[in-house]
Design an enzyme around this catalytic site. Structure first.
Site, short mmCIF file in Angstrom:
data_model
loop_
_atom_site.label_atom_id
_atom_site.label_comp_id
_atom_site.label_asym_id
_atom_site.label_seq_id
_atom_site.Cartn_x
_atom_site.Cartn_y
_atom_site.Cartn_z
N GLY A 129 -73.79 -24.51 35.28
CA GLY A 129 -73.63 -25.88 34.83
C GLY A 129 -72.24 -26.23 34.38
O GLY A 129 -71.38 -25.38 34.18
N GLY A 130 -72.02 -27.54 34.20
CA GLY A 130 -70.74 -28.06 33.74
C GLY A 130 -70.06 -28.88 34.82
O GLY A 130 -70.53 -28.98 35.96
N SER B 211 -64.42 -19.60 38.93
CA SER B 211 -63.89 -20.30 40.10
C SER B 211 -62.56 -19.72 40.54
O SER B 211 -61.79 -19.15 39.73
CB SER B 211 -63.71 -21.78 39.75
OG SER B 211 -62.99 -22.48 40.75
N TYR C 108 -59.67 -28.01 34.74
CA TYR C 108 -60.92 -27.37 35.16
C TYR C 108 -60.73 -25.85 35.22
O TYR C 108 -61.56 -25.08 34.71
CB TYR C 108 -61.33 -27.93 36.50
CG TYR C 108 -62.43 -27.18 37.21
CD1 TYR C 108 -63.75 -27.27 36.78
CD2 TYR C 108 -62.15 -26.37 38.32
CE1 TYR C 108 -64.76 -26.57 37.43
CE2 TYR C 108 -63.15 -25.69 38.97
CZ TYR C 108 -64.46 -25.78 38.53
OH TYR C 108 -65.46 -25.09 39.18
N SER D 53 -65.26 -21.15 47.99
CA SER D 53 -65.68 -22.45 48.51
C SER D 53 -67.11 -22.30 49.02
O SER D 53 -67.33 -21.83 50.14
CB SER D 53 -64.76 -22.90 49.65
OG SER D 53 -63.40 -22.86 49.25
#
Length: 269
Positions: free
Chosen positions: A73-74, A112, A137, A166
């Site tokens: 989440g987020g 990420s 981010y 990705s």
């Protein structure tokens, strides 16, 4: 299916959460889903608990009774500082603090590529390199990676931080030929993170079996991850329809792609 009695999946209505649910995978004997919006079409082993990650009381209620968490989440893109702060940084703290209070054993965190986006594409890196975020981010992802390390060292909560490249149904540009993670491989990777006997604190990369790679992913191999898909199947078509780009363009030069070429969000909006 894992041996966890109840697993919380945050971000369950997002792209990866939806793909996990659609696959029919069982991340625990029962699975509690959460997102800002309700999740539809619940399976028999699923329950839904919508919440705002910035609300500690709601997060704590969702974590209670769970012994594992898959934290997807987020905010999933660059955005205003206040949104990044509330959704990703405060939200990440709330997840880990609630996990500590309720005795959660393991967390799989969706970090990420943007936590290390400013490494050049000519470099091959592993999970031990210093972070080089390419955005607010990305900064939020490095923050929660450090939370994960802190909560492991001080409280023994095991975490795998997955620096996802990705993750889409298929690659669509030249950079994706290197960073693509298929939904099938993503599902396998998350399952391996949950079922490995011991992970301590670990950083691994979310990537399929692409012939080109920015990342040395030995830690994922230690988990037993064996990717089944490859962006190579799309290579000829993508190379034929997309330009190579200027090698001095930050979007081409750095691993974070367009996030590196973008300006500071607060200046542009």
């Amino acid at each position: 299916m894992t041996d966890y009695q109840k697993t919380l999946v945050t971000g369950a209505a997002g792209r990866i959460g939806t793909a996990l649910r659609a696959s029919g995978t069982r991340l625990g004997r029962s699975v509690r889903l959460s997102d800002l919006t309700p999740c539809a079409d619940l399976a028999q082993h699923e329950e839904d608990m919508p919440l705002d990650l910035a609300d500690f009381d709601r997060v704590s209620a969702a974590v209670e009774g769970c012994d594992a968490i898959v934290h997807l989440g987020g905010l999933s893109l660059e955005g205003p500082w206040r949104t990044v702060l509330d959704s990703n940084i405060t939200g990440g703290y709330n997840i880990y603090e609630a996990a500590r209070r309720h005795g959660v054993k393991r967390i799989v965190y969706a970090s990420s590529v943007h936590a290390i986006g400013y490494y050049e594409r000519t470099e091959t890196i592993d999970g031990t390199v210093p972070t080089r975020p390419d955005s607010l981010y990305g900064v939020s992802k490095t923050f929660v990676e450090n939370l994960a390390r802190y909560y492991h060292d001080k409280f023994g909560i095991e975490s795998v931080c997955l620096r996802i490249g990705s993750c889409f149904p298929e690659p669509t540009d030249r950079r994706h030929l290197i960073t693509w993670l298929s939904f099938r491989d993503c599902r396998q990777l998350i399952e391996k993170c949950l079922t490995a006997p011991r992970v301590g604190f670990m950083v691994a990369y979310g990537m399929s079996n692409n012939s080109e790679a920015f990342w040395d992913n030995r830690t994922a191999a230690v988990l037993g991850y064996r990717p089944q898909d490859s962006a190579d199947a799309y290579r000829a078509e993508i190379l034929a329809r997309t330009p190579q780009g200027d090698p001095n363009d930050p979007a081409v030069r750095y691993q974070g792609g367009s996030f590196c070429a973008a300006g500071h969000f607060e200046d542009e909006h």
